[in-house]
Scaffold this motif. Structure first.
Motif, mmCIF file in Angstrom:
data_model
loop_
_atom_site.group_PDB
_atom_site.id
_atom_site.type_symbol
_atom_site.label_atom_id
_atom_site.label_comp_id
_atom_site.label_asym_id
_atom_site.label_seq_id
_atom_site.Cartn_x
_atom_site.Cartn_y
_atom_site.Cartn_z
ATOM 1 N N VAL A 1 0.845 -1.194 0.000
ATOM 2 C CA VAL A 1 0.000 0.000 0.000
ATOM 3 C C VAL A 1 0.879 1.242 0.000
ATOM 4 O O VAL A 1 1.773 1.398 0.842
ATOM 5 C CB VAL A 1 -0.939 0.009 1.229
ATOM 6 N N GLU A 2 0.621 2.116 -0.947
ATOM 7 C CA GLU A 2 1.368 3.372 -1.040
ATOM 8 C C GLU A 2 0.597 4.480 -0.334
ATOM 9 O O GLU A 2 -0.631 4.498 -0.326
ATOM 10 C CB GLU A 2 1.594 3.749 -2.505
ATOM 11 N N GLY A 3 1.322 5.413 0.250
ATOM 12 C CA GLY A 3 0.661 6.500 0.964
ATOM 13 C C GLY A 3 0.268 6.079 2.369
ATOM 14 O O GLY A 3 0.602 4.978 2.832
ATOM 15 N N LYS A 4 -0.427 6.952 3.039
ATOM 16 C CA LYS A 4 -0.807 6.733 4.434
ATOM 17 C C LYS A 4 -2.267 6.297 4.500
ATOM 18 O O LYS A 4 -3.168 7.126 4.418
ATOM 19 C CB LYS A 4 -0.575 8.029 5.231
ATOM 20 N N ARG A 5 -2.493 4.992 4.605
ATOM 21 C CA ARG A 5 -3.849 4.461 4.711
ATOM 22 C C ARG A 5 -3.968 3.653 6.009
ATOM 23 O O ARG A 5 -3.157 2.769 6.276
ATOM 24 C CB ARG A 5 -4.211 3.568 3.523
ATOM 25 N N PRO A 6 -4.970 3.926 6.817
ATOM 26 C CA PRO A 6 -5.128 3.214 8.080
ATOM 27 C C PRO A 6 -5.883 1.892 7.897
ATOM 28 O O PRO A 6 -6.492 1.644 6.847
ATOM 29 C CB PRO A 6 -5.959 4.192 8.910
ATOM 30 N N ILE A 7 -5.852 1.057 8.919
ATOM 31 C CA ILE A 7 -6.621 -0.190 8.888
ATOM 32 C C ILE A 7 -8.103 0.102 8.709
ATOM 33 O O ILE A 7 -8.849 -0.720 8.177
ATOM 34 C CB ILE A 7 -6.381 -1.032 10.160
ATOM 35 N N ASN A 8 -8.539 1.285 9.113
ATOM 36 C CA ASN A 8 -9.942 1.680 8.926
ATOM 37 C C ASN A 8 -10.341 1.628 7.465
ATOM 38 O O ASN A 8 -11.498 1.336 7.137
ATOM 39 C CB ASN A 8 -10.180 3.098 9.452
ATOM 40 N N SER A 9 -9.392 1.931 6.567
ATOM 41 C CA SER A 9 -9.722 1.917 5.142
ATOM 42 C C SER A 9 -9.999 0.497 4.658
ATOM 43 O O SER A 9 -10.837 0.281 3.772
ATOM 44 C CB SER A 9 -8.589 2.553 4.325
ATOM 45 N N LEU A 10 -9.306 -0.489 5.221
ATOM 46 C CA LEU A 10 -9.608 -1.881 4.907
ATOM 47 C C LEU A 10 -11.010 -2.234 5.391
ATOM 48 O O LEU A 10 -11.785 -2.885 4.672
ATOM 49 C CB LEU A 10 -8.577 -2.806 5.553
ATOM 50 N N TYR A 11 -11.336 -1.795 6.600
ATOM 51 C CA TYR A 11 -12.650 -2.112 7.164
ATOM 52 C C TYR A 11 -13.771 -1.431 6.377
ATOM 53 O O TYR A 11 -14.840 -2.015 6.168
ATOM 54 C CB TYR A 11 -12.691 -1.712 8.636
ATOM 55 N N ALA A 12 -13.516 -0.220 5.919
ATOM 56 C CA ALA A 12 -14.506 0.455 5.076
ATOM 57 C C ALA A 12 -14.692 -0.307 3.767
ATOM 58 O O ALA A 12 -15.816 -0.406 3.241
ATOM 59 C CB ALA A 12 -14.074 1.892 4.792
ATOM 60 N N THR A 13 -13.602 -0.875 3.248
ATOM 61 C CA THR A 13 -13.679 -1.677 2.029
ATOM 62 C C THR A 13 -14.556 -2.897 2.244
ATOM 63 O O THR A 13 -15.402 -3.235 1.404
ATOM 64 C CB THR A 13 -12.270 -2.123 1.599
#
Length: 439
Positions: free
Chosen positions: A393-405
């Motif tokens: 993963v490039e950039g700053k993405r939190p685990i929250n983004s996985l959960y939103a997915t």
């Protein structure tokens, strides 16, 4: 198979309203049906962190296919399933302040800590509300040392249904077996089930009566206590109503339950019960906490003398102890997949409509800032997720983004999960699902 599903959903639907359990909306159900999204999700959380070097092939420095790569030794049991595997590296959970463990924050995507209550529902419970409705929306099982599982057969560290509302993990397989299959058992198990049922019914009646005399300020809190007994009694009644169906899926009780030599005997029994709850249709969301979300845990059955906090101070790569633990986890994942592959569903199997999420409640290691949180996905849910690959993963993405997915592919259109715009400005470079992991 369709008749089985319809029967279970009918039972669940009739009881769900009485229990106040949230039903999956028609919009969400429609999205699942049309997109081939997940019908069930399993979370497997190993404590003490998940070092990326134990899952990423050494020759891989960037995103790419796993087809011509050899998986690292710790996850080698997954080699024959690597076309279904997606390894993700580079997500973070710095805002969860994990340190020894993020506790509820690992699945909640918010600040956690020892003794810190959940501040919102965790992703596993949230998904159970969106996925096709079942009799038991969510089941959580926890694996630990035999001493801890015996003295604390239930504990709440990972999952929550809302702010200040933890969900308990079941750690004594005998108690969990009684809860799920006591109504179809015989002998001592049946007698214990009936005795426990009578006691719980009486407690519910007494508790409800006593609660009427409490001040209003205490009544609401006490009401949650009473509702817990109502939920337990209601679940038992619902399970009893489909007892003939459940006989096909109930695990066989053997000496591992009553006379375990090692804690791993109970770990295996708990996994069997978790698998049966999924394959039978009792639940659609299963959370497995190896180490129960804390810094403890033991694996003497794997010839590992070290346990608990000491394990976290050992570097995981090339460590024979951690190779054993991670391979044991991987064999468990294989058992889940093989069980789901064996049950027909639609034009394929249950595994075709299932996603397994494997990670840690503690990012990459025990003492961590949470700046890297590796995750493995197993299954592509009808081609929704990429598989057979590694994603950096490039950039700053939190685990929250996985959960939103996960919520999006299950039919709930959300841009974020448990993260305000103000928090996102600090911890997230983007919004919406992780497009890198979607097909």
């Amino acid at each position: 198979m369709l008749n089985r599903r319809k029967m279970l959903q009918a039972v669940a639907g009739g009881a769900g309203a009485a229990l106040g359990l949230p039903a999956a909306s028609q919009t969400a159900q429609g999205a699942i049906a049309s997109s081939g999204g997940p019908k069930r999700i399993i979370f497997f959380m190993q404590n003490q962190g998940f070092d990326p070097a134990t899952c990423i092939p050494k020759s891989m420095t960037g995103s790419g296919s796993l087809a011509n790569k050899t998986l690292p030794e710790p996850i080698s049991p997954l080699e024959k399933y690597k076309e279904r595997l997606h390894i993700i590296n580079g997500l973070h959970g710095m805002h969860t302040t994990p340190s020894h463990s993020a506790f509820f924050g690992a699945l909640g995507g918010y600040r956690g800590g020892d003794g810190v209550p959940p501040s919102a529902a965790t992703i596993d419970y949230q998904l159970s509300k969106v996925l096709p409705e079942t009799m038991l929306p969510h089941l959580c099982i926890g694996m630990d040392s035999i001493e801890n599982m015996t003295s604390k057969p239930t504990i709440a560290n990972l999952s929550a249904s809302g702010a200040g509302q933890p969900i308990f993990m079941h750690s004594n397989p005998n108690h969990l077996y009684q809860m799920l299959y006591g109504g179809i058992s015989s002998g001592d198990i049946r007698r214990q089930h009936e005795a426990r049922s009578n006691v719980l019914n009486q407690i519910e009646q007494l508790a409800a009566a006593k609660g009427n005399s409490l001040p209003k300020s205490d009544g609401q809190r006490y009401g949650q206590y009473v509702q817990g007994f109502r939920d337990a009694n209601g679940l038992r009644d619902r399970l009893d109503s489909v007892s003939d169906h459940l006989r096909e899926f109930a695990p066989k009780v053997d000496e591992r339950y009553t006379n375990p030599e090692f804690e791993t005997d109970w770990h295996d029994c708990l996994l069997d019960l978790g698998i049966s709850s999924i394959t039978s249709g009792i639940t659609n969301t299963l959370t497995i906490g190896s180490g129960r979300g804390e810094i403890f845990g033991a694996w003497k059955g794997l010839d590992i003398d070290q346990q608990g906090h000491n394990l976290g101070h050992m570097k995981q790569p090339d460590n024979p102890i951690w190779i054993k633990i991670r391979q044991y986890n991987s064999r468990m994942l294989v058992r889940i997949m093989e069980a789901l592959d064996s049950v027909p569903e639609g034009s394929g199997s249950m595994m075709d409509n299932t996603l397994i999420v494997y990670t840690s409640n503690n990012a990459d290691k025990q003492h961590t800032s949470g700046n890297n949180w590796p995750v493995m996905l197993l299954g592509n849910c009808g081609g929704i997720f990429k598989s057979g690959c590694f994603t950096q993963v490039e950039g700053k993405r939190p685990i929250n983004s996985l959960y939103a997915t996960l919520l999006n592919v299950a039919g709930q259109n959300v841009d974020r999960f448990n993260m305000s715009d103000q928090m996102a400005k600090k911890f997230d470079d983007s919004t919406g699902p992780l497009k890198e992991i979607l097909a």
